[in-house]
Write a protein that holds these residues in place. Structure first.
Motif: not given
Lengths: 176, 207
Positions: A137, A139-142, A166, B155, B169, B171, B177-179
């Motif tokens: 996915v 990197a911004k896919d939270v 990721r 999100s 984002s 959550t 700032l993302g994952l």
């Protein structure tokens, strides 16, 4: 004279920077030995201690952490677990992540749907999960962090060009 | 080593700048687009629009027919996320983006980024609107129950003043700032590259 000094400075800097790069590469090859843990069934709160993915040869300690100032702390010794993401044995999505180094989650990319994932806890219990989803996915896919009504582990590491994506493995509890 | 002439230096710099412009401009154009959020099929959210437990399914841009389970979610912004899990465990996520607010130039940018233009979504079981659709693959098990996320998830990305899609984002852990960044390869490459450049400069200075 100044030219010679500058040349020497650049030379030393170059050697230093290249060495830094290779030292970083070398520490990824070191063997991680999960610390000896002495589980105690009498502990009030059950916490995850070790994570196993036998099919891909991953056996690592789990370190609880929390997000600070929008940033995710990482460890070089195992897998990080967001404490607020959930608890073992109850519904919810436990979020874990780690470096994609050879001695950490480097082989996670070989995981397949149907592989097992085990979490060993501080209360000497083993929680077994089976991988239900595998994906790469953004990197911004939270969205993968969202809570769930099932007992779930979401485990991810970096992948892709310059680690821009990721690799995510989602496992759900095996119901006995 | 012979010295480079001024003409050669200008030629190299011009080539470098031109190449950089050619490579960077699509990225810049893409960065200026504000992408909607499409939750991952690993943890979909939104309202279930339709579930097809079995049967044959098509995928935009793909001539194959797939058998398996197909679920379409309506996202909070009115776009759709389609999660297909075939009987052999191959998953295809299709993000359906209504084109109402997209300019023609943005459409061309999206096409270059792998999006497909679908003039009539009703042929795909959606509303009679035009869409941009993009597919991505994932692995799944066809006996997983649908859904997993709560429809209350948010999100949202906030754009910075220059229009690029950067920012945080929201959550359940707050703003992120993302994952997590769990790879250090860019840093390693950076160190070695900078070190090599420093050595080259050092060598030039000794001549």
């Amino acid at each position: 004279m100044f030219k010679k000094f500058l040349s020497a400075l650049f030379f030393i800097s170059g050697i230093f920077l290249i060495s830094l790069g290779f030292v970083d590469l070398a520490k990824r090859q070191g063997i991680i030995t999960p610390e000896e843990v002495i589980p105690s069934p009498s502990l009030a709160t059950e916490e995850p201690l070790l994570i196993f993915l036998p099919k891909v040869g991953i056996k690592l300690p789990i370190y609880p952490t929390e997000i600070k100032d929008r940033k995710w702390p990482t460890t070089e010794s195992g897998v990080s677990y967001i404490k607020d993401s959930g608890r073992l044995g109850v519904s919810g999505n436990l979020v874990m992540y780690g470096h994609n180094w050879k001695n950490l989650l480097g082989s996670l990319k070989n995981s397949k749907v149907g592989d097992t994932l085990d979490i060993f806890s501080n209360q000497n219990k083993n929680h077994s999960y089976v991988i239900k989803y595998v994906a790469t996915v953004d990197a911004k896919d939270v969205s993968i962090l969202a809570d769930t009504s099932s007992e779930r582990i979401t485990l991810y590491t970096c992948t892709g060009l310059l680690d821009s994506q990721r690799f995510v493995v989602v496992a759900e509890r095996i119901k006995s | 080593m012979t010295k480079m002439t001024t003409k050669q230096i200008v030629s190299i710099v011009t080539t470098f700048v031109f190449t950089a412009i050619v490579l960077v401009s699509p990225i810049t154009a893409k960065a200026q687009l504000s992408y909607p959020n499409f939750p991952s099929c690993l943890n979909p959210s939104g309202t279930v629009k339709v579930i097809n437990d079995s049967g044959s399914h098509g995928v935009p841009g793909d001539t194959s027919n797939y058998t398996g389970k197909d679920i379409v979610y309506t996202n909070s912004d009115g776009n759709y996320t389609q999660c297909l899990c075939t009987s052999n465990g191959d998953g295809i996520q299709t993000n359906w983006w209504k084109t109402g607010s997209i300019t023609e130039e943005e459409t061309n940018t999206l096409k270059a980024d792998g999006w497909l233009y679908i003039p009539d979504g009703s042929l795909w079981g959606l509303e009679k609107d035009s869409y941009m659709a993009k597919n991505s693959k994932y692995a799944c098990t066809s006996n997983t129950e649908s859904g997993g996320g709560s429809s209350n998830n948010s999100s949202s990305n906030s754009s910075s003043s220059n229009g690029s899609v950067q920012g945080t984002s929201t959550t359940r852990f707050g703003q992120v700032l993302g994952l997590a960044t769990t790879g250090t390869l860019p840093a390693v490459i950076g160190y070695i590259t900078l070190g090599a450049i420093a050595l080259i400069i050092s060598r030039r200075l000794t001549k």
